[in-house]
Design an enzyme around this catalytic site. Structure first.
Site, mmCIF file in Angstrom:
data_model
loop_
_atom_site.group_PDB
_atom_site.id
_atom_site.type_symbol
_atom_site.label_atom_id
_atom_site.label_comp_id
_atom_site.label_asym_id
_atom_site.label_seq_id
_atom_site.Cartn_x
_atom_site.Cartn_y
_atom_site.Cartn_z
ATOM 1 N N GLY A 213 0.862 -1.173 0.000
ATOM 2 C CA GLY A 213 0.000 0.000 0.000
ATOM 3 C C GLY A 213 0.904 1.230 0.000
ATOM 4 O O GLY A 213 1.846 1.313 0.803
ATOM 5 N N ASP B 279 -1.436 5.003 -6.306
ATOM 6 C CA ASP B 279 0.001 4.831 -6.042
ATOM 7 C C ASP B 279 0.821 6.017 -6.525
ATOM 8 O O ASP B 279 1.917 6.279 -6.027
ATOM 9 C CB ASP B 279 0.509 3.543 -6.693
ATOM 10 C CG ASP B 279 0.075 2.361 -5.857
ATOM 11 O OD1 ASP B 279 -1.083 1.926 -5.989
ATOM 12 O OD2 ASP B 279 0.882 1.908 -5.015
ATOM 13 N N ASN C 100 -2.818 3.092 -10.212
ATOM 14 C CA ASN C 100 -3.303 2.306 -9.066
ATOM 15 C C ASN C 100 -3.320 0.844 -9.496
ATOM 16 O O ASN C 100 -2.992 0.516 -10.647
ATOM 17 C CB ASN C 100 -4.691 2.798 -8.628
ATOM 18 C CG ASN C 100 -5.116 2.189 -7.300
ATOM 19 O OD1 ASN C 100 -4.340 2.179 -6.334
ATOM 20 N ND2 ASN C 100 -6.311 1.639 -7.232
HETATM 21 O O1 MRU Z 1 0.551 -3.886 -4.731
HETATM 22 P P1 MRU Z 1 -0.087 -3.177 -3.579
HETATM 23 O O2 MRU Z 1 -0.927 -4.065 -2.730
HETATM 24 O O3 MRU Z 1 0.921 -2.385 -2.771
HETATM 25 O O4 MRU Z 1 -1.064 -2.122 -4.258
HETATM 26 C C1 MRU Z 1 -1.800 -1.256 -3.466
HETATM 27 C C2 MRU Z 1 -2.697 -0.362 -4.222
HETATM 28 O O5 MRU Z 1 -2.757 -0.376 -5.425
HETATM 29 C C3 MRU Z 1 -3.477 0.652 -3.417
HETATM 30 O O6 MRU Z 1 -4.695 0.933 -4.027
HETATM 31 C C4 MRU Z 1 -2.671 1.949 -3.331
HETATM 32 O O7 MRU Z 1 -1.362 1.696 -2.913
HETATM 33 C C5 MRU Z 1 -3.296 2.926 -2.404
HETATM 34 S S1 MRU Z 1 -3.189 2.437 -0.713
HETATM 35 C C6 MRU Z 1 -3.865 3.672 0.215
#
Ligand code: MRU
Length: 349
Positions: free
Chosen positions: A45, A235, A245
């Site tokens: 995240g 992201d 994202n």
């Molecule tokens: O691969 P991840 O689980 O780190 O991806 C997370 C996401 O895409 C979330 O939507 C993003 O980081 C926002 S978290 C507040």
């Protein structure tokens, strides 16, 4: 449940790869272990990755003593490089590391303990600021929702992904607390199932009525008029409003537009990359093919099949109804609105 905590010179974190079956915590004073945890998504995240990396730099400094004063700077610069190389897309990582780099730059090469204190204080500040940003995003975002609404979300942008109550999920839990939420639909989020494993777990903890769907079901739900709004995290947000994202976000946005459903992105200002004019240059992480060819340790695709597995996609700004940040709601034209934001220029990656 806190996904990450600083306790007596060590970082304690929830290993998210084990959820929902096990709530298993790791404790470490080793920055290499933290870098590995970020890589394998035990810590994940966008905001949480940044917070963990900032603590990682502080931890690395704690292994230094007075006799190592000359080596401190090169050592910590190599730690910054190590942490920067963990995941490429979430800009919060580079934003947090740049803040630590500035602390290092400001150091007069005098007292090691002074440096250690300053790096730890900066990490704690980044953590605390994220808690507050999540609160503000949730309070601002909830005002966009109609009463008795049903929301669709993708991946996990909740408490597990941030220092606080979450971004997209923070708005959802706020709506629930205010009695404005009827139901949440969660995309399972192939291939690593952050929706099924993590968001569903968070919804269960909060006792919010929620339904898990496979990603491909979103269109049917929208056609059935069961969704009042889509809310996702981010992201990295470019200055024209393009949003990177979790892969699958773009298809949801296209579907939402087709069905006339508002599509909201919620993120702290640390997710806005002031150096990125549009989304086309956002680096997109590609994941190991085995995440697609195997499920639960069992092969589900033929040996040697070619796989393309970007972890993120970029939703063009024209599909986004509004971007909710801790500094307010931004609507098209995003270029004008985002330019007015007070974002520290701390993105190094
Ligand atoms: O691969 P991840 O689980 O780190 O991806 C997370 C996401 O895409 C979330 O939507 C993003 O980081 C926002 S978290 C507040």
């Amino acid at each position: 449940m806190k996904p990450l905590e600083w306790i007596d010179g060590r970082l304690k974190f929830l290993d998210q790869t084990k959820l929902p079956l096990e709530e298993s915590f790791c404790e470490t004073d080793d920055v290499v272990f933290i870098a590995d945890a970020i890589k394998r998504l035990a810590i994940r995240g966008a905001p949480l990755i940044g917070i963990a990396a900032a603590y990682g730099v502080a931890l690395a400094s704690l292994s230094l003593n007075r006799s190592m004063i000359k080596d401190a700077r090169p050592h910590l610069l190599s730690v910054l490089d190590l942490l920067s190389s963990t995941r490429p897309t979430a800009v919060n990582l580079f934003w947090a590391l740049e803040r630590q780099r500035r602390v290092l730059d400001a150091w007069q090469s005098d007292s090691i303990t002074g440096l250690q204190d300053n790096l730890l204080n900066e990490a704690k500040l980044i953590h605390q600021e994220d808690v507050e940003m999540c609160e503000r995003i949730s309070s601002i975002g909830v005002e966009l929702l109609p009463n008795d609404c049903s929301i669709l979300t993708h991946c996990n942008a909740g408490a597990l992904a941030t220092g606080g109550r979450g971004t997209a999920v923070g708005i959802i839990t706020k709506a629930w607390e205010l009695g404005r939420l009827k139901h949440v639909y969660m995309d399972e989020t192939r291939p690593l199932l952050q929706g099924a494993r993590l968001t569903a777990w968070e919804m269960k903890q909060a006792k919010i009525p929620a339904t898990l769907i496979v990603d491909n079901t979103a269109a049917v739900l929208m056609q059935q008029r069961k969704i009042d709004a889509v809310i996702v995290g981010a992201d990295r947000i470019a200055m024209n409003g393009d949003v990177a994202n979790k892969v699958g976000t773009y298809s949801l946005a296209v579907l939402a537009k087709h069905h006339g459903i508002p599509f909201y992105v919620a993120a702290p200002v640390s997710t806005i990359d002031v150096r990125m004019g549009t989304g086309k240059d956002i680096p997109i992480e590609e994941r190991d093919a085995r995440e697609v060819t195997e499920s639960f340790g069992k092969r589900t695709a033929p040996e040697s099949v070619h796989v393309y597995s970007p972890a993120f996609d970029v939703t063009p700004h024209e599909f986004i109804t509004a971007i909710v940040t801790d500094q307010g709601v931004h609507r098209p034209p995003f270029s004008a609105s985002l330019k007015r934001l007070n974002v520290r220029r701390e993105h190094a990656g």
